[in-house]
Design a protein around this motif. Sequence first.
Motif, PDB file in Angstrom:
ATOM      1  N   THR A 100       0.834  -1.206   0.000  1.00 52.87           N
ATOM      2  CA  THR A 100       0.000   0.000   0.000  1.00 52.87           C
ATOM      3  C   THR A 100       0.868   1.255   0.000  1.00 52.87           C
ATOM      4  O   THR A 100       2.044   1.222   0.362  1.00 52.87           O
ATOM      5  N   ASP A 101       0.253   2.377  -0.392  1.00 54.61           N
ATOM      6  CA  ASP A 101       0.938   3.669  -0.407  1.00 54.61           C
ATOM      7  C   ASP A 101       0.090   4.698   0.350  1.00 54.61           C
ATOM      8  O   ASP A 101      -1.134   4.598   0.376  1.00 54.61           O
ATOM      9  N   ALA A 102       0.773   5.681   0.920  1.00 54.12           N
ATOM     10  CA  ALA A 102       0.079   6.734   1.674  1.00 54.12           C
ATOM     11  C   ALA A 102      -0.914   6.124   2.652  1.00 54.12           C
ATOM     12  O   ALA A 102      -2.081   6.505   2.705  1.00 54.12           O
ATOM     13  N   THR A 103      -0.440   5.153   3.439  1.00 55.20           N
ATOM     14  CA  THR A 103      -1.285   4.449   4.408  1.00 55.20           C
ATOM     15  C   THR A 103      -1.394   5.298   5.670  1.00 55.20           C
ATOM     16  O   THR A 103      -0.391   5.606   6.306  1.00 55.20           O
ATOM     17  N   MET A 104      -2.623   5.643   6.033  1.00 49.29           N
ATOM     18  CA  MET A 104      -2.832   6.612   7.097  1.00 49.29           C
ATOM     19  C   MET A 104      -3.248   6.003   8.431  1.00 49.29           C
ATOM     20  O   MET A 104      -3.165   6.651   9.458  1.00 49.29           O
ATOM     21  N   ASP A 105      -3.731   4.760   8.439  1.00 54.91           N
ATOM     22  CA  ASP A 105      -4.158   4.187   9.709  1.00 54.91           C
ATOM     23  C   ASP A 105      -4.304   2.682   9.570  1.00 54.91           C
ATOM     24  O   ASP A 105      -4.356   2.135   8.456  1.00 54.91           O
ATOM     25  N   LEU A 106      -4.390   2.034  10.726  1.00 54.43           N
ATOM     26  CA  LEU A 106      -4.540   0.579  10.810  1.00 54.43           C
ATOM     27  C   LEU A 106      -5.460   0.260  11.973  1.00 54.43           C
ATOM     28  O   LEU A 106      -5.349   0.867  13.043  1.00 54.43           O
ATOM     29  N   GLU A 107      -6.352  -0.707  11.755  1.00 53.76           N
ATOM     30  CA  GLU A 107      -7.260  -1.141  12.811  1.00 53.76           C
ATOM     31  C   GLU A 107      -7.504  -2.636  12.638  1.00 53.76           C
ATOM     32  O   GLU A 107      -7.891  -3.094  11.556  1.00 53.76           O
ATOM     33  N   LEU A 108      -7.260  -3.403  13.688  1.00 55.00           N
ATOM     34  CA  LEU A 108      -7.519  -4.833  13.635  1.00 55.00           C
ATOM     35  C   LEU A 108      -9.015  -5.086  13.685  1.00 55.00           C
ATOM     36  O   LEU A 108      -9.744  -4.423  14.437  1.00 55.00           O
ATOM     37  N   GLY A 109      -9.483  -6.051  12.878  1.00 54.87           N
ATOM     38  CA  GLY A 109     -10.906  -6.315  12.799  1.00 54.87           C
ATOM     39  C   GLY A 109     -11.246  -7.752  13.127  1.00 54.87           C
ATOM     40  O   GLY A 109     -10.383  -8.545  13.513  1.00 54.87           O
ATOM     41  N   PRO A 110     -12.492  -8.117  12.976  1.00 48.98           N
ATOM     42  CA  PRO A 110     -12.936  -9.480  13.289  1.00 48.98           C
ATOM     43  C   PRO A 110     -12.414 -10.499  12.274  1.00 48.98           C
ATOM     44  O   PRO A 110     -12.058 -10.145  11.146  1.00 48.98           O
ATOM     45  N   ASP A 111     -12.360 -11.745  12.686  1.00 44.59           N
ATOM     46  CA  ASP A 111     -12.030 -12.867  11.801  1.00 44.59           C
ATOM     47  C   ASP A 111     -10.655 -12.745  11.156  1.00 44.59           C
ATOM     48  O   ASP A 111     -10.443 -13.199  10.023  1.00 44.59           O
ATOM     49  N   GLY A 112      -9.712 -12.112  11.865  1.00 47.01           N
ATOM     50  CA  GLY A 112      -8.349 -12.050  11.353  1.00 47.01           C
ATOM     51  C   GLY A 112      -8.095 -10.970  10.322  1.00 47.01           C
ATOM     52  O   GLY A 112      -6.973 -10.853   9.804  1.00 47.01           O
ATOM     53  N   TRP A 113      -9.084 -10.156  10.007  1.00 48.11           N
ATOM     54  CA  TRP A 113      -8.889  -9.076   9.038  1.00 48.11           C
ATOM     55  C   TRP A 113      -8.126  -7.909   9.668  1.00 48.11           C
ATOM     56  O   TRP A 113      -8.334  -7.566  10.826  1.00 48.11           O
ATOM     57  N   VAL A 114      -7.278  -7.301   8.879  1.00 55.94           N
ATOM     58  CA  VAL A 114      -6.569  -6.081   9.272  1.00 55.94           C
ATOM     59  C   VAL A 114      -7.038  -4.972   8.332  1.00 55.94           C
ATOM     60  O   VAL A 114      -6.901  -5.090   7.099  1.00 55.94           O
ATOM     61  N   TYR A 115      -7.613  -3.922   8.897  1.00 54.38           N
ATOM     62  CA  TYR A 115      -8.173  -2.830   8.103  1.00 54.38           C
ATOM     63  C   TYR A 115      -7.156  -1.700   7.986  1.00 54.38           C
ATOM     64  O   TYR A 115      -6.509  -1.322   8.975  1.00 54.38           O
ATOM     65  N   ASN A 155      -3.305 -18.536   4.978  1.00 52.44           N
ATOM     66  CA  ASN A 155      -2.584 -19.807   4.997  1.00 52.44           C
ATOM     67  C   ASN A 155      -1.649 -19.961   6.191  1.00 52.44           C
ATOM     68  O   ASN A 155      -0.881 -20.915   6.269  1.00 52.44           O
ATOM     69  N   GLY A 156      -1.690 -18.985   7.109  1.00 52.60           N
ATOM     70  CA  GLY A 156      -0.947 -19.120   8.351  1.00 52.60           C
ATOM     71  C   GLY A 156       0.545 -18.901   8.272  1.00 52.60           C
ATOM     72  O   GLY A 156       1.270 -19.249   9.207  1.00 52.60           O
ATOM     73  N   ASP A 157       1.028 -18.256   7.183  1.00 53.07           N
ATOM     74  CA  ASP A 157       2.475 -18.024   7.085  1.00 53.07           C
ATOM     75  C   ASP A 157       2.900 -16.674   7.637  1.00 53.07           C
ATOM     76  O   ASP A 157       4.048 -16.266   7.516  1.00 53.07           O
ATOM     77  N   GLY A 158       1.959 -15.953   8.264  1.00 51.69           N
ATOM     78  CA  GLY A 158       2.301 -14.671   8.873  1.00 51.69           C
ATOM     79  C   GLY A 158       2.338 -13.513   7.902  1.00 51.69           C
ATOM     80  O   GLY A 158       2.811 -12.427   8.252  1.00 51.69           O
TER      81      GLY A 158
END
Length: 870
Positions: free
Chosen positions: A105-120, A134-137
């Motif tokens: 990503t570019d010009a990423t302004m924020d991060l928020e962890l979400g449900p079911d393993g999603w990262v917003y 697939n669990g590889d981190g």
Amino acid sequence: MNHLTICSLAISLIFAISSLPAAEREPQVKILQPGVRMTLVAEHPELATPTGIDVDEQGRIWVVATHTHFRPDDYVGPEHDEIIVFSDLNKEGRAQKRQVFYNATDATMDLELGPDGWVYLAERDRILRIKDTNGDGKADVEENIAVLKSEADYPHNGLEGLAWDTKGDLVFAIGENFAKPWTLTGTDGVTVKGAGKGGIFRCSADGENLTRIAEGFWNPFGICVRADGEIFAAENDPGERPPCRVLHIIEGGDYGYERSYGSEAHHPFVSWNGELRGTLPMIHPSGEAPCGVLPLGRGLLVPSWSDHRIDFYPLISAGASYTSKPITLVKGSRYFRPSCIAADPASTKQKRVFYLCDWVDGRYQAHGYGRLWKLEIDLKKATWVGKMDLEPPTPEAKLAALLRSGKSTHTLKELLTFSHAEDPFLAQSALQALSRNASNWTPQEVATWSAADRIQAVMALKLAKADPENWVPMFLADKNPDVQFETLRWISDYGLKAFLPLVEQKLAESDLDYRRFEAAIATLNTLQGKPEAGIRNPELLLSRVQDEKSAPRIRAYALRLLPTQSRSAPKEGNQPVKNFPKGLTLDMLQQLLAVNDETLSLEVVRTLSGNPIAAQKILVGIAADPKQSELLRAEAIAGLATVAEQNTALLLKLAGTKEQTVREEALRALRSIPLTPPQQQSLKSLAGQYPESADLFAAALNPKSLSVGRPALTDTQAWLQALEAVSVTADPESGRRIFHHGRLANCAHCHRHGGRGNVVGPDLSSLGNKQDHAWLLKSILEPSREMAPEYQPRTIILTDGRTFTGIRLRSYVKETIRDAHGQNRTFDRNDVEAMVESPVSFMPSGLVNSLTDREIKDLLAFLESGSPQK
């Protein structure tokens, strides 16, 4: 990306910044409150220019490291931003493991962890979510949640500020986007459109049911939702209109800002602290450049990027919203720049744990520096936190929420009553309820309402997006000035070009007051495709000034707006003067004087007084001419006050004239300069002839006598008694000249009134509405006693020992302040030894000791007159 590539990039990044003097970037963090502990978890080169953070249930810290934010050409590092996961494997307080989860990503302004393993993530032009399936981190799936379409591409005035509400919906924001039109689209095709008003939105976790919660923002980088559903935001400010804001966000709220109207500190349709009807005020000013906000008990934690500190804002219920008196917890050096903040879900009842990103360097460009901090708060020791349980909503808050919900059963009369409430959150909520009923109203019905209710009708119909054809002509013709003002605002805000002829007709009305003139000019600029011009459009204004068919009052108002004061400070020792735009010449001003209209002539003289050096000859001619009116001559003399030394002979002569207004203005001008013994003797002989001016003669002969034998500045009651003892009726016109006087009161150097003056302090045009004589006098006697935090000056101490004081505007690798003359001063941060908040207002506490009791009485009468149109 394979492991070898990651290692190579990390080594390159280390090499790129290792040559920079890291020792000069020490954070120097100081803890200022008990129960607070700060520890360093990670720093450069493992982390660079962080813009987002969150913590998962396992205690892992997720951080955005941006390498694309104004990326310099010679920057060495990853091509895209990194989503990094830090782990404290040994529970020693320091990250032992660093893993790159994603870097696309570019010009990423924020991060928020979400449900079911999603990262917003919030990129400049989209909200997306990523996931490791697939669990590889490493994330291997990417989905868009909301997409922004706009030609603007500035990194940090697009999408930003992620948070989850109590129902599992995603809350996020958009900045002012340089006032470029935008379209925001969710996954189900629902769209929201806008332009210059930043907004706060809500959608489901998968991007459906997109809705706008509130609008009227600059850049709300930080958003949080409390356990009871209340939303708060920390917002950066527009450059010429400080301060930054801590805001309480309600559904349907309008927070007053509109970037389309340009960068001027004043626009008739822009408010920053609830100055306009229907707009909402801040809870409290924040530190400069806040980028995050989180709840803690009954308060908020807000890091300040430019003030290098972390503050706690205890929320104090005030009607349907809150006020606050912030407490600084942590303060660092110029290389401590805390931005985003996240709570550790593993916090205990006794110890609350947060993690903060630190941008380190003041440059906006990606620079390779960054830190990650752990903030621990021991509630046993941190008594400043107060109660941890949330306070139940007040009756006003419950009523406001009911009104906004659409479930209210209140009558029209009740809703109108609520809409007049002094509580802006309750009034705005009632306005929303009124707008739901507005489709049932008819022009004939609304025309019978009181003026106060008709004003509310305009705003409710505007909010309801009623057909303007049915309403605007009627409201523009309404006899009430405020109904007309709100109608002009409606036309301008919605760009209703069909009403351009009516706006032009409004500008031709000879009985227009200044506020409506300003609103009409701003509306005309908007409809002609120049909204950013605001009230400053020299060609338009000059055409009005030169139009001999226009009423003299209208020509005078246009003239008032033409001179501008340079934002650049003058050379040391020089007085700031007004700049005349091309086309506004001394010859033209003399032609306007020849019209021989009192209102227009007064405006010409006031314009000339803005540059007395250039206009001195004309001002002298008017002051000395007995054929001119007393008011005009007095205004000219006031304009000569700053060049009194060059005109002493004339002033001494005028001090003996029979016309009291002229005589006393000359004595005021003489008060500001030293007099020779013969000159003093001349005044003494005149004093006996005019006993009604004895106080001003005495002040001119011995200005220091004004500070002798008077009450203490803290004794407001004694001053009130002294002013009541003045037998002469107060003269507001004398007070007007005192307010704008270049050497005595100097009020206009900081304050705007009726379109004249500067924007360092609050606009005082509507001060008369307060109708609190004792409060007003007290604010003059003790200006630092109850100084509004948004107007608290900062003192910059330079390395060469010089000091400068002003209202802070911007801070990065340079510091910019607005000084007491309304002019901007910019300093390189390397030249700044220290910057401290000044507890002393710009307004001198000894102002009254430069004025006679009668002059103070006149000044108060002017401020209370509520007549800014003159």
